[in-house]
Design a protein around this motif. Sequence first.
Motif, mmCIF file in Angstrom:
data_model
loop_
_atom_site.group_PDB
_atom_site.id
_atom_site.type_symbol
_atom_site.label_atom_id
_atom_site.label_comp_id
_atom_site.label_asym_id
_atom_site.label_seq_id
_atom_site.Cartn_x
_atom_site.Cartn_y
_atom_site.Cartn_z
ATOM 1 N N GLY A 63 0.793 -0.934 0.019
ATOM 2 C CA GLY A 63 0.073 0.078 0.065
ATOM 3 C C GLY A 63 0.893 1.109 0.048
ATOM 4 N N ASP A 64 2.169 1.302 -0.072
ATOM 5 C CA ASP A 64 2.976 2.476 -0.257
ATOM 6 C C ASP A 64 2.796 2.830 -1.686
ATOM 7 O OD1 ASP A 64 4.084 2.519 2.587
ATOM 8 O OD2 ASP A 64 5.055 0.623 1.829
ATOM 9 N N THR A 65 3.122 4.120 -1.807
ATOM 10 C CA THR A 65 3.208 4.771 -3.045
ATOM 11 C C THR A 65 4.043 5.719 -3.488
ATOM 12 O OG1 THR A 65 1.426 6.763 -2.744
ATOM 13 C CG2 THR A 65 0.647 4.442 -3.511
ATOM 14 N N LEU A 66 4.515 6.203 -4.666
ATOM 15 C CA LEU A 66 5.480 7.048 -4.998
ATOM 16 C C LEU A 66 5.036 7.878 -6.430
ATOM 17 C CD1 LEU A 66 7.960 8.510 -4.072
ATOM 18 C CD2 LEU A 66 9.271 7.171 -5.695
ATOM 19 N N ALA A 127 14.546 7.749 -6.924
ATOM 20 C CA ALA A 127 13.572 8.643 -6.038
ATOM 21 C C ALA A 127 13.093 7.723 -4.930
ATOM 22 C CB ALA A 127 12.483 9.334 -6.616
ATOM 23 N N LEU A 128 12.656 6.548 -5.514
ATOM 24 C CA LEU A 128 12.066 5.488 -4.667
ATOM 25 C C LEU A 128 13.016 4.967 -3.424
ATOM 26 C CD1 LEU A 128 9.582 3.510 -4.023
ATOM 27 C CD2 LEU A 128 10.493 2.044 -5.899
ATOM 28 N N ALA A 129 14.093 4.761 -4.056
ATOM 29 C CA ALA A 129 15.093 4.128 -3.106
ATOM 30 C C ALA A 129 15.398 5.435 -1.831
ATOM 31 C CB ALA A 129 16.493 3.877 -3.835
ATOM 32 N N GLU A 130 15.499 6.472 -2.152
ATOM 33 C CA GLU A 130 15.423 7.519 -1.358
ATOM 34 C C GLU A 130 14.261 7.751 -0.481
ATOM 35 O OE1 GLU A 130 16.446 11.207 -3.665
ATOM 36 O OE2 GLU A 130 18.452 10.444 -4.353
ATOM 37 N N ALA A 131 13.133 7.614 -1.014
ATOM 38 C CA ALA A 131 11.791 7.734 -0.237
ATOM 39 C C ALA A 131 11.620 6.551 0.768
ATOM 40 C CB ALA A 131 10.785 7.796 -1.217
ATOM 41 N N SER A 132 12.297 5.195 0.280
ATOM 42 C CA SER A 132 12.009 4.116 1.195
ATOM 43 C C SER A 132 12.698 4.177 2.580
ATOM 44 C CB SER A 132 12.457 2.888 0.404
ATOM 45 O OG SER A 132 11.898 2.717 -0.861
ATOM 46 N N GLY A 133 13.540 5.012 2.592
ATOM 47 C CA GLY A 133 14.510 5.162 3.800
ATOM 48 C C GLY A 133 13.745 6.101 4.901
ATOM 49 N N SER A 134 12.984 6.968 4.159
ATOM 50 C CA SER A 134 12.152 8.040 4.959
ATOM 51 C C SER A 134 10.701 7.974 5.108
ATOM 52 C CB SER A 134 12.572 9.301 4.429
ATOM 53 O OG SER A 134 12.188 9.592 3.110
ATOM 54 N N GLN A 135 10.136 6.935 4.511
ATOM 55 C CA GLN A 135 8.818 6.894 4.212
ATOM 56 C C GLN A 135 7.925 6.365 5.628
ATOM 57 O OE1 GLN A 135 7.286 4.818 0.974
ATOM 58 N NE2 GLN A 135 5.325 5.480 1.215
ATOM 59 N N PRO A 136 6.969 7.100 6.261
ATOM 60 C CA PRO A 136 6.402 6.654 7.330
ATOM 61 C C PRO A 136 5.835 5.207 7.388
ATOM 62 C CG PRO A 136 5.443 8.554 6.764
ATOM 63 C CD PRO A 136 6.400 8.117 5.549
#
Length: 136
Positions: A63-66, A127-136
Amino acid sequence: MKNWIIAGLAVSALSGCAQLESYSSAVKTPPPVSLVGNWQTTGPQKGLVSPEARASLIITAAGDTLDCRQWQRVIAKPGKTTLLGGDWVNVNNQSRVMPLELAGSVLHYDKLTLSKVDQPTAECQKALAEASGSQP
């Protein structure tokens, strides 16, 4: 005047206008398998700033999105899928709620028409790799 305000509130409530208090109040819900994957625009779209711009939406089984938009730079907004009023929506980290409407093999999302692709663009993968570390 008071009757108009009450009537306006009633119309708003009955029209299906659902709002979320905040991003954290949206419950991340695993979407149906048909929505999971990498979606991308093809060709010019009215919902994009330029005919050369490209949009991608990555939806995971969890259910995560980017939401990834590319033109002169990359703008990527993490989010999550949830059921809101019986409809599947994407809620991004800025609490913007956008319906996910699947018609056959085409996804309609935020004034865009997207088709499923094997993998996101290299820029969106980064961008997905960067967001994966900071996504709640």
